[in-house]
Design a protein around this motif. Structure first.
Motif, short mmCIF file in Angstrom:
data_model
loop_
_atom_site.label_atom_id
_atom_site.label_comp_id
_atom_site.label_asym_id
_atom_site.label_seq_id
_atom_site.Cartn_x
_atom_site.Cartn_y
_atom_site.Cartn_z
N ALA A 277 0.84 -1.20 0.00
CA ALA A 277 0.00 0.00 0.00
C ALA A 277 0.88 1.25 0.00
CB ALA A 277 -0.93 -0.01 1.21
N ARG A 278 1.96 1.21 0.75
CA ARG A 278 2.88 2.35 0.75
C ARG A 278 3.52 2.52 -0.63
NH1 ARG A 278 8.23 2.15 4.27
NH2 ARG A 278 9.09 1.46 2.29
N GLY A 279 3.90 1.41 -1.25
CA GLY A 279 4.49 1.48 -2.58
C GLY A 279 3.51 2.03 -3.59
N GLN A 280 2.23 1.66 -3.46
CA GLN A 280 1.22 2.16 -4.39
C GLN A 280 1.07 3.67 -4.25
OE1 GLN A 280 -2.32 -0.24 -4.91
NE2 GLN A 280 -3.61 1.58 -4.94
N ARG A 281 1.07 4.16 -3.02
CA ARG A 281 0.97 5.60 -2.81
C ARG A 281 2.16 6.34 -3.44
NH1 ARG A 281 -0.73 3.86 2.35
NH2 ARG A 281 1.34 4.29 3.22
N ASP A 282 3.35 5.79 -3.22
CA ASP A 282 4.55 6.41 -3.79
C ASP A 282 4.50 6.42 -5.31
OD1 ASP A 282 5.55 6.84 -1.26
OD2 ASP A 282 6.91 5.12 -1.28
N ALA A 283 4.06 5.31 -5.87
CA ALA A 283 4.00 5.20 -7.33
C ALA A 283 3.00 6.18 -7.92
CB ALA A 283 3.64 3.76 -7.73
N LEU A 284 1.80 6.25 -7.34
CA LEU A 284 0.79 7.16 -7.86
C LEU A 284 1.23 8.61 -7.76
CD1 LEU A 284 -2.47 5.46 -6.51
CD2 LEU A 284 -1.59 5.46 -8.85
N ARG A 285 1.96 8.92 -6.67
CA ARG A 285 2.46 10.28 -6.52
C ARG A 285 3.48 10.60 -7.62
NH1 ARG A 285 4.55 9.67 -1.91
NH2 ARG A 285 2.59 10.03 -0.78
#
Length: 415
Positions: A379-387
């Motif tokens: 979930a943290r990786g997804q947030r970083d990627a979308l940002r």
């Protein structure tokens, strides 16, 4: 040692998100903002290949099915099979087989509790007994040697050399010495084994001298398994001055590796050797031949265009290398050019998001990072990627354009 259990990426589900404009969020309503739509590879418990292989090795060891375990490691080693993140299955099985012993010792030493010396030696003594029961099995001998290397690191810990207690220093050296005594029999029995060659490279950490033949050891490993980029990346890290090499040797060996692996990677062999080194060291980054590095990136994509590789390269360019921004002007110039590569990687090649890869990118792809919850980590990786992706398409999104990633390529749709 393997600490970051890989959660496989199986089902693909689309997500859609609004990305607020950067400068005029207060003056425009949300409906005017474009949407970012990208399929996201979900975690699937049935596809946790890395974790499953570790558990398989642990299970067979606990059941005393050592001959079966040895055969499975050798088969995986000969086939060069890997988990989704590139970790060899043979390594994962071997770690599982010794994990009870190693993790118990690590816990005892990190806890600082008063544990008798016998307790810390009991587990490895049992493994030594297994080796004696199977005197002609090089894979079991390898497991014991790797356990000694892991225990050497457990005794070594993270303290500075000057602050390391004498007992810890002597036990660390003793475990490295025992591993060095075992490995020649593995090497003799299995001269073409990548997992044995990798153990030889791991043993280098116990030989902290400038005479250590690091490049030769890694060159041999890479020749046995040239498609696995992890070996090249490890070589680059160990050729930094903080370990065994110098900036000059790092550059020379990166160029040499590119020449040796040209049939497999093109110029990518140079890029893989520099990959982790320049993320770890400002001077290595500042000295990089950026044009050749970027040529290598394109060659890697041409030869391995799967989405795991694209996510790895894109997250590295967008996040990993940027973590040290501001520490060195020359290195920052290199970082800026690498960040530009994220543009074409994402725009031209990305079709789906692999959140775990982006999460590991934020940690510099550090295998020592413990991942207790793959779901939260992802979930943290997804947030970083979308940002990161949202920043890349900032102008399109704030102008009301929908950005959609599809299997056939990127689609931009105006409202």
């Amino acid at each position: 040692m393997f600490r970051s259990f890989w959660a496989g990426l199986a089902r693909i589900n689309p997500i859609s998100t609004h990305v607020a404009p950067v400068s005029d969020a207060g003056s425009r309503c949300l409906e005017d903002v474009g949407r970012l739509n990208i399929p996201v590879a979900e975690l699937d418990a049935a596809d946790l290949i890395g974790r499953d292989m570790i558990e398989r090795g642990r299970h067979l060891a606990r059941q005393d099915r050592w001959a079966e375990l040895s055969a499975e490691i050798q088969a995986a080693d000969q086939a060069r099979t890997t988990a989704p993140d590139g970790l060899p299955i043979a390594d994962l099985l071997a770690f599982g087989a010794r994990s009870d012993v190693v993790l118990a010792a690590e816990h005892a030493l990190s806890d600082g509790g008063a544990i008798a010396e016998y307790d810390l030696l009991g587990g490895i003594s049992e493994l030594e007994g297994v080796k004696q029961d199977h005197p002609d099995d090089p894979m079991i001998a390898l497991i014991v040697a790797l356990a000694h290397i892991d225990l050497a690191w457990a005794w070594r810990g993270t303290a500075l050399d000057a602050a390391l207690p004498p007992l810890h220093r002597s036990r660390c050296a003793a475990h490295f010495d025992r591993a060095a005594a075992i490995l020649p029999e593995c090497r003799k029995a299995l001269p073409d084994s990548p997992v044995v060659a990798a153990a030889d490279c791991a043993l280098l950490a116990g030989q902290r001298t400038k005479r250590a033949r690091v490049a030769d050891q890694y060159e041999r490993l890479i020749s046995l398994d040239p498609r696995n980029h992890r070996h090249m990346r490890a070589m680059g890290s160990h050729l930094l001055p903080r370990w065994f090499g110098s900036y000059e040797e790092l550059e020379v060996q990166a160029l040499r590796n590119a020449a040796n692996t040209r049939d497999t990677w093109g110029a990518g062999g140079y890029t893989w050797v520099q990959f982790d080194a320049i993320a770890l060291d400002e001077q290595a980054c500042a000295r990089l031949d950026i044009e050749y590095f970027l040529e290598g990136l394109r060659d890697i994509v041409q030869r391995m265009p799967d989405q795991k590789t694209i996510n790895l390269l894109a997250s590295y360019c967008a996040i990993t290398v940027q973590n040290g921004f501001g520490l060195d002007d020359k290195a920052d110039l290199v970082r800026s050019q690498i960040r530009e590569a994220a543009q074409w990687l994402i725009r031209d090649h990305l079709t789906e998001l692999h959140p775990l890869i982006w999460a590991h990118a934020a940690n510099g792809f550090n295998n020592s990072v413990r991942v207790n919850s793959p779901e939260r980590f992802a979930a943290r990786g997804q947030r970083d990627a979308l940002r990161a992706i949202g920043d890349l398409f900032r102008e399109e999104l704030r102008n009301g354009t929908d950005v959609t990633f599809t299997p056939s390529g990127l689609q931009l749709t105006s409202h």
